[in-house]
Design a protein around this motif. Structure first.
Motif, PDB file in Angstrom:
ATOM      1  N   THR A  83      -4.717 -11.126   0.603  1.00 49.70           N
ATOM      2  CA  THR A  83      -4.792 -10.010   1.538  1.00 49.70           C
ATOM      3  C   THR A  83      -3.789 -10.212   2.670  1.00 49.70           C
ATOM      4  O   THR A  83      -3.074  -9.283   3.063  1.00 49.70           O
ATOM      5  N   PHE A 109      -1.410  -7.350  -6.296  1.00 51.73           N
ATOM      6  CA  PHE A 109      -2.513  -6.391  -6.360  1.00 51.73           C
ATOM      7  C   PHE A 109      -2.879  -5.876  -4.965  1.00 51.73           C
ATOM      8  O   PHE A 109      -3.024  -4.668  -4.746  1.00 51.73           O
ATOM      9  N   MET A 110      -2.993  -6.793  -4.010  1.00 52.06           N
ATOM     10  CA  MET A 110      -3.369  -6.378  -2.656  1.00 52.06           C
ATOM     11  C   MET A 110      -2.255  -5.573  -1.995  1.00 52.06           C
ATOM     12  O   MET A 110      -2.519  -4.627  -1.256  1.00 52.06           O
ATOM     13  N   GLN A 144      -0.127  -3.555  -3.501  1.00 59.05           N
ATOM     14  CA  GLN A 144      -0.178  -2.211  -4.061  1.00 59.05           C
ATOM     15  C   GLN A 144      -1.285  -1.391  -3.403  1.00 59.05           C
ATOM     16  O   GLN A 144      -1.116  -0.220  -3.114  1.00 59.05           O
ATOM     17  N   TYR A 145      -2.411  -2.057  -3.191  1.00 57.12           N
ATOM     18  CA  TYR A 145      -3.537  -1.316  -2.646  1.00 57.12           C
ATOM     19  C   TYR A 145      -3.312  -0.945  -1.179  1.00 57.12           C
ATOM     20  O   TYR A 145      -3.547   0.188  -0.769  1.00 57.12           O
ATOM     21  N   ASP A 197      -1.125   2.218   0.345  1.00 52.14           N
ATOM     22  CA  ASP A 197      -1.692   3.549   0.595  1.00 52.14           C
ATOM     23  C   ASP A 197      -2.937   3.498   1.474  1.00 52.14           C
ATOM     24  O   ASP A 197      -3.284   4.480   2.107  1.00 52.14           O
ATOM     25  N   ALA A 198      -3.606   2.351   1.493  1.00 53.65           N
ATOM     26  CA  ALA A 198      -4.918   2.315   2.135  1.00 53.65           C
ATOM     27  C   ALA A 198      -4.832   2.232   3.657  1.00 53.65           C
ATOM     28  O   ALA A 198      -5.773   2.601   4.348  1.00 53.65           O
ATOM     29  N   ALA A 237      -9.069  -3.086   3.225  1.00 54.30           N
ATOM     30  CA  ALA A 237      -8.817  -3.783   1.960  1.00 54.30           C
ATOM     31  C   ALA A 237     -10.086  -4.070   1.180  1.00 54.30           C
ATOM     32  O   ALA A 237     -10.016  -4.533   0.035  1.00 54.30           O
ATOM     33  N   ALA A 294     -10.631  -3.236  -2.728  1.00 52.46           N
ATOM     34  CA  ALA A 294      -9.735  -3.996  -3.591  1.00 52.46           C
ATOM     35  C   ALA A 294     -10.090  -5.475  -3.562  1.00 52.46           C
ATOM     36  O   ALA A 294     -10.011  -6.170  -4.579  1.00 52.46           O
ATOM     37  N   GLY A 309     -11.816  -1.744 -11.716  1.00 56.25           N
ATOM     38  CA  GLY A 309     -10.690  -2.649 -11.488  1.00 56.25           C
ATOM     39  C   GLY A 309      -9.698  -2.612 -12.628  1.00 56.25           C
ATOM     40  O   GLY A 309      -8.489  -2.527 -12.414  1.00 56.25           O
ATOM     41  N   GLN A 341      -8.000   0.872 -12.635  1.00 53.22           N
ATOM     42  CA  GLN A 341      -7.065   1.037 -11.523  1.00 53.22           C
ATOM     43  C   GLN A 341      -5.788   0.261 -11.766  1.00 53.22           C
ATOM     44  O   GLN A 341      -4.693   0.759 -11.570  1.00 53.22           O
ATOM     45  N   LYS A 360      -1.977   2.135 -11.588  1.00 55.79           N
ATOM     46  CA  LYS A 360      -1.270   2.009 -10.318  1.00 55.79           C
ATOM     47  C   LYS A 360       0.169   1.586 -10.547  1.00 55.79           C
ATOM     48  O   LYS A 360       0.488   1.003 -11.554  1.00 55.79           O
TER      49      LYS A 360
END
Lengths: 351, 272
Positions: free
Chosen positions: B87, B152-153, B155-156, B159-160, B188, B191, B264, B267, B271
């Protein structure tokens, strides 16, 4: 680090830090007024902004250097020496370890077995997963429940799968052979016959991963615009034709992604064949010894780390070659980099 | 694909799900029969009622509770550590401007293609030098942060977290660390839960590396399973009772979090 995550400070709240506690670092200016910053404070803040990103990404790079990059390079170094598990580094021998590996019939045997098991486990699996995803991509009742159900095998560890299937494929009183005898066929020597053992091991991999891959395909299928199907229906295309002419081309990048990750995982298969019998060497004449098992035997049975390292590098090259072949075979390389998948695995076949 | 599915679709799906459950049922079934009842024939398809006795024998045969404790400790620690560091790094890559950001991210993605276990031999040598062979440190440290997690984090978080929020927090005098903690971490969470789950499962089911660095006296669950099946004669009622027992923790996790696992996987596939 404070541990209470309180809501985001309201935007435009000019009253400065809304919470009574200060920042994470005691700053010299104390609780300086938020509206008029002292030069010292803004300098600290600038350095904070400049250095923090590097600080945040450093754990990954430090750890990768230690347990990823360094071991890989050091493997090359070890492979050029006599190197015993017990006595450590011996003399420099150049490519002698590679020569010994390439002259060992068990290396070629392991390579053959690995590719055979890999093909038996990835080809049927991708096909079944595609069909399954097609079935799930309908207006089902209880959609979530169906999706969860196909994922059950994924939560069973490969070691457990191997023990269960080792019993199911028992040579004398196994379930499969009993079934065969019940319908009048002769039993199969699953643990003796080379091809039969490959089928048994591939079935473990297939059982565990098919549902998982089906869900990946399903996600890609759901992104296919529905009006494509409607116009195809109007043109008189049946379900099968729609699947072949619309669905498959549309999900091609995902298909490629699954095939490549399968290759990287599948060529390193270890737990399933290792636990298929009690000896753990891949059968009486290494009928189902895979490359990773061969590496393990050289390193921790024969205790020759030099030769084992040579195998590790050869295995790496083989994986790269296979991945490139996959890329070449699929004319259109979909954007691979942008597709994560739920695996931080260091071991475990993922066909 | 828009009409309601018919009987054939449900029939095929049911067959598939039955096939997915059959090996687990079989494991329980064999584990519930007495050893002597299995010696000459296939057991009947109804449970034999001796499951607990067989499971007890399995627990006595290997350091079962120790293995369970080890697996929980290692998987929990690794999963939590991966989520935290991923993260942090994902936040920096997604939201902070710094020199070299893009090439460094490309590098992270490139490492995904490197099968790290090919470095097991030097890794083993390093662990031996550190004196960690045989301890849980050898399992925890190499897995503390992963390229996949960082990716992964990132990518999330792209947008988040709206950039305005970060700017606002900075304007309000939040340090970078506080901005991360108050803005990125809450955003976060969904995710992070998924990453935690998948990392936990991958670590729990790992077999190759623990087999190399752990002694028989201090195993993880997977290594204890391997010990159950040793010697020339395999006592399957004991082995499969133990296997069934050892599969329960993850099955329980699945019952609790199956929805997130499905989300998961789905997604991750679309993505990017």
């Amino acid at each position: 680090m404070r541990t209470d995550t309180h809501p985001v400070p309201p935007v435009g709240d000019a009253a400065g830090p809304a919470s009574p506690t200060g920042g994470t670092r005691p700053d010299a200016a104390g609780t300086g007024g938020p509206t008029r910053r002292t030069p010292w404070r803004s300098r600290v803040s600038r350095w904070d902004a400049r250095l923090s990103p590097y600080l945040y990404i450093s754990p990954f790079f430090v750890l990768f250097a230690l347990v990823g990059l360094f071991p890989l390079l050091y493997t090359a170094w070890v492979s050029l020496h006599q190197w015993s598990l017990l006595s450590g580094q011996g003399e420099f021998t150049g490519f002698d370890n590679y020569r010994r590996v390439l002259e060992d019939r068990y290396f070629w045997n392991a390579l053959r077995n690995t590719i055979s098991i890999f093909l038996l486990s990835s080809v049927p699996q991708v096909l079944i997963a595609l069909v399954l995803a097609g079935l799930l991509d309908t207006r089902l009742r209880g959609r979530t429940l169906w999706r969860m159900s196909v994922l059950i095998p994924f939560v069973v560890a490969p070691a457990a799968v191997a023990l269960i299937f080792g019993n199911v494929f028992g040579d004398r009183f196994g379930l499969v052979n009993s079934g065969l005898e019940a319908i009048g066929l002769s039993p199969v020597a699953w643990h003796v016959n080379t091809l039969a053992s490959h089928v048994a091991i591939a079935s473990m991999v297939n059982w565990r991963w098919t549902g998982y891959n089906a869900l990946i395909f399903l996600a890609a299928m759901q992104a296919v615009p529905r009006d494509l199907y409607e116009s195809a229906s109007l043109d008189g295309a049946g379900k099968v034709r729609q699947f072949a002419s619309i669905t498959l081309p549309m999900i091609r990048p995902t298909l490629l992604f699954v095939i490549i990750t399968s290759t990287i995982g599948g060529l390193q298969i270890f737990a399933e064949p290792r636990l298929f019998d009690t000896q753990g060497l891949g059968g009486s004449d290494r009928q189902y010894q895979t490359l990773t098992m061969y590496l393990w035997e050289l390193g921790w049975r024969v205790r020759d780390l030099g030769m084992a390292s040579a195998v590790a590098w050869l295995l790496f090259l083989i994986i790269v070659v296979f991945a490139l072949l996959n890329l070449l075979l699929s004319q259109r390389a979909g954007s691979l980099a942008g597709r994560p998948h739920g695996r931080a695995r260091r071991q475990g076949a993922k066909p | 694909m828009t009409r309601r599915p018919g009987f054939a679709v449900y029939g095929l799906l049911t067959a598939f799900v039955l096939g997915s459950c059959a090996p687990l049922y079989w494991s329980f079934l064999v584990g519930s029969h007495r050893r002597e009842d299995l010696s000459s024939r296939v057991p009947p398809l109804i449970p034999g009622g001796h499951f607990l006795a067989n499971a007890q024998r399995a627990i006595d045969a290997v350091p079962f509770w120790k293995a369970l404790g080890n697996s929980l400790l290692v998987s929990g620690t690794v999963a939590t550590s991966v989520v935290f560091f991923s993260t942090l790094a994902g936040f920096a890559f997604a939201k902070l401007a710094f020199r070299g950001r893009n090439p460094l991210m490309v590098f992270v993605v490139a490492t995904l293609a490197v099968p790290t276990q090919l470095g097991v031999i030097p890794l083993f040598i390093v662990m031996a030098k550190l004196g960690w062979v045989g301890s849980m440190w050898a399992l925890i440290v190499p897995g503390m942060v992963t390229a996949f997690g960082v990716f992964f984090m990132r990518q999330y978080l792209l947008d988040a977290v709206p950039d305005e929020l970060i700017e606002a927090a900075r304007m309000d005098g939040c340090s970078m660390a506080r901005t991360f903690w108050n803005v990125a971490v809450p955003a976060a969470r969904p995710a992070a839960a998924i990453l935690w789950l998948f990392t936990f499962m991958a670590t729990w089911t790992d077999f190759f590396w623990p087999l190399i660095v752990l002694p028989a006296s201090n195993p993880t669950v997977q290594i204890a399973l391997q010990q159950l099946q040793s010697g020339y004669y395999v006592d399957y009622s004991l082995v499969l009772a133990g296997t069934t027992l050892a599969s329960l923790p993850l099955l329980a996790l699945f019952v609790l979090t199956g929805r997130q696992l499905v989300a998961g996987i789905m997604q991750g596939a679309v993505k990017g």
